[in-house]
Design a protein around this motif. Sequence first.
Motif, mmCIF file in Angstrom:
data_model
loop_
_atom_site.group_PDB
_atom_site.id
_atom_site.type_symbol
_atom_site.label_atom_id
_atom_site.label_comp_id
_atom_site.label_asym_id
_atom_site.label_seq_id
_atom_site.Cartn_x
_atom_site.Cartn_y
_atom_site.Cartn_z
ATOM 1 N N ILE A 1 -4.490 0.228 8.930
ATOM 2 C CA ILE A 1 -5.172 -0.981 9.448
ATOM 3 C C ILE A 1 -4.123 -2.018 9.887
ATOM 4 C CG2 ILE A 1 -6.705 -2.906 8.888
ATOM 5 C CD1 ILE A 1 -8.266 -1.045 7.059
ATOM 6 N N VAL B 1 2.570 1.859 -3.547
ATOM 7 C CA VAL B 1 1.664 2.409 -4.567
ATOM 8 C C VAL B 1 1.321 3.856 -4.213
ATOM 9 C CG1 VAL B 1 -0.606 2.185 -5.641
ATOM 10 C CG2 VAL B 1 0.720 0.136 -5.139
ATOM 11 N N LEU C 1 0.843 -1.210 0.000
ATOM 12 C CA LEU C 1 0.000 0.000 0.000
ATOM 13 C C LEU C 1 0.871 1.251 0.000
ATOM 14 C CD1 LEU C 1 -2.677 -1.121 2.603
ATOM 15 C CD2 LEU C 1 -3.189 -0.424 0.270
ATOM 16 N N LEU D 1 -3.430 4.348 -10.421
ATOM 17 C CA LEU D 1 -2.064 4.595 -10.898
ATOM 18 C C LEU D 1 -1.979 4.382 -12.412
ATOM 19 C CD1 LEU D 1 0.745 5.305 -9.876
ATOM 20 C CD2 LEU D 1 1.188 2.892 -9.568
ATOM 21 N N VAL E 1 -8.384 -2.207 -1.345
ATOM 22 C CA VAL E 1 -7.949 -0.813 -1.532
ATOM 23 C C VAL E 1 -6.659 -0.767 -2.359
ATOM 24 C CG1 VAL E 1 -7.102 1.239 -0.315
ATOM 25 C CG2 VAL E 1 -9.106 0.040 0.528
ATOM 26 N N LEU E 2 -5.791 -1.727 -2.131
ATOM 27 C CA LEU E 2 -4.543 -1.790 -2.906
ATOM 28 C C LEU E 2 -4.832 -1.949 -4.399
ATOM 29 C CD1 LEU E 2 -1.421 -2.032 -2.969
ATOM 30 C CD2 LEU E 2 -1.717 -4.484 -2.612
ATOM 31 N N LEU F 1 2.057 7.359 -6.305
ATOM 32 C CA LEU F 1 0.987 8.323 -6.610
ATOM 33 C C LEU F 1 1.348 9.730 -6.120
ATOM 34 C CD1 LEU F 1 -2.128 6.126 -5.758
ATOM 35 C CD2 LEU F 1 -1.636 7.134 -7.995
ATOM 36 N N ALA G 1 -4.411 11.727 -8.092
ATOM 37 C CA ALA G 1 -3.282 10.956 -7.554
ATOM 38 C C ALA G 1 -3.112 11.227 -6.058
ATOM 39 C CB ALA G 1 -2.009 11.314 -8.308
ATOM 40 N N SER H 1 -6.024 9.607 -4.054
ATOM 41 C CA SER H 1 -5.879 8.149 -4.009
ATOM 42 C C SER H 1 -4.766 7.747 -3.048
ATOM 43 C CB SER H 1 -5.557 7.601 -5.406
ATOM 44 O OG SER H 1 -6.573 7.964 -6.298
ATOM 45 N N VAL I 1 -3.493 7.486 -14.078
ATOM 46 C CA VAL I 1 -2.802 8.774 -13.981
ATOM 47 C C VAL I 1 -1.373 8.761 -14.489
ATOM 48 C CG1 VAL I 1 -4.179 9.505 -11.995
ATOM 49 C CG2 VAL I 1 -1.961 8.446 -11.622
ATOM 50 N N THR J 1 -5.571 3.534 4.661
ATOM 51 C CA THR J 1 -5.879 2.113 4.825
ATOM 52 C C THR J 1 -4.657 1.344 5.328
ATOM 53 O OG1 THR J 1 -7.502 2.325 3.067
ATOM 54 C CG2 THR J 1 -6.809 0.101 3.627
ATOM 55 N N LEU K 1 -6.138 7.716 0.337
ATOM 56 C CA LEU K 1 -6.939 6.526 0.646
ATOM 57 C C LEU K 1 -6.031 5.341 0.987
ATOM 58 C CD1 LEU K 1 -9.677 5.007 0.691
ATOM 59 C CD2 LEU K 1 -9.330 4.520 -1.739
ATOM 60 N N LEU K 2 -5.003 5.168 0.169
ATOM 61 C CA LEU K 2 -4.102 4.033 0.403
ATOM 62 C C LEU K 2 -3.341 4.186 1.723
ATOM 63 C CD1 LEU K 2 -4.722 3.465 -2.664
ATOM 64 C CD2 LEU K 2 -2.424 2.524 -2.753
ATOM 65 N N TRP L 1 -11.235 3.987 9.903
ATOM 66 C CA TRP L 1 -10.904 2.564 10.101
ATOM 67 C C TRP L 1 -10.654 2.283 11.587
ATOM 68 C CZ3 TRP L 1 -12.994 0.774 6.246
ATOM 69 C CH2 TRP L 1 -12.631 1.013 4.923
#
Lengths: 427, 36
Positions: free
Chosen positions: A192, A97, A94, B32, B24-25, A101, A179, A182, B35, A189, A185-186, A128
Amino acid sequence: MSATASKVKAATYSLHALGVFCGLAAATWLAAAEAPTKLVTAGFSPFLISLGMVAGVFVARWTVPVALKGTGYVLADLREKPHLIVWAVVAGCLWAVANTLTVFAVRNVGLSVAFPLWNINSLVGLFWGWLLFRELRGSGWGRVVGGAVAIVGGACLLAYATSQHANKLPGGAALGIAAALSAGLLLGTMYIPYRKAYISGMNPLSFVTVFTFGELGTVCSLAVAFDGGLHGVIAGLVRARPALFWLFLGGFCWVVGDLFQNYAAKYIGIARGIPLSNTNQLWGLAWGVLVFGELAGQGVLAHVLVFSGSVIMIAGAGAICTAKASESEQSSWKIAVERECTRYGLDLERVTSSLLGEDPLADDKPVRHWWEFLIMAGAVAIFVWLAVGAKHQAVAVDLPWMAVLLIATIVCLVACGLLLWKRTRFS
Amino acid sequence: MANLKQSRARAVVTDPHLWLPIVVLIIGIGVLVLVK
């Protein structure tokens, strides 16, 4: 109140303060780590920038835990909770990525505006924490939710300011915003697995050691898949050789910040710890504006919007983090801990002891090995080798301001490191 | 010992705390691709 209860209460307050300091120290180091992503404007691919940073992260994530606790300690911790290895790897994926971004976001809309946008991860993490780990259950949750609303308001203001930002890339601002959001969000998360590990009594140093395999594996895969295959990546790394030192340095700073963030997540939970560490947006703004001159040439409106949005976000995070967990909320946390212990057959007493800042694993006296010296020496050698071949990048910086921010960052490291050592021995 | 390992493995794969981050990943990788 009984003596035992009084002792527990005193320890709780102390750990809250420690968690808050860890969050603040994390903010300075996470912001410093983002500065090298400015190199993307010097003509390197975002995937290559990310790969360079993560390679630096990989080196540092092995070295820091080895230096502080030793391989014997880390391996014993992993043997005790082997089920958490998969969470650590997923968290690393996570992060990788999300980090890629963020590089795209910085390229498209600039550091000072992209940075606050991906800080919505604190809202995601807060949600969460409430949903999965029974945080914010009990009195005092209103201040936290109020702070979260303020953060959303600040983020909206910054998104509006971003749309004023001149950008020559096709669809630049919109893609940059996508980007950054997102990434938020990653990253949100990703907390968690963090919280999962810490309510199971794992040491943050052990967690990040495994985490790094997920991140390096993912970022290598992304670079090979999207950046011209293996040959393209190798050729890019050779071309980027003079810049690699700066990326490794960024990765190192990120590891330090991330470790402090992990300790904050452990001792005050993700709903409080993450927003606090996300005050890194203030430091990111300082780096972007003072060192890289990002808002130069922008209109007064853009300046006002970026500044106002940032202040609102900080106020929101501040409100959240001054809301200490009430006794009813701590009872709720305990239920989540008991649930993990039951599900995975963990020793509740050892887990509780770890969450109180003690180090039950250290009592077993794990041995330190000679090869740990080699790991540390190897890491230093890699940094020295890269530094020898480093060249000044074609990015204008304000050196006096850079020096001021670096000194502030190092002071935070020393002060918070000492606090952690004195209170928990880095447990 | 083998039983503990087996029960832990079963607990991991049925734990929603694992699948949520994985979903989510996948979403993140999709963004990705868009974009890049």
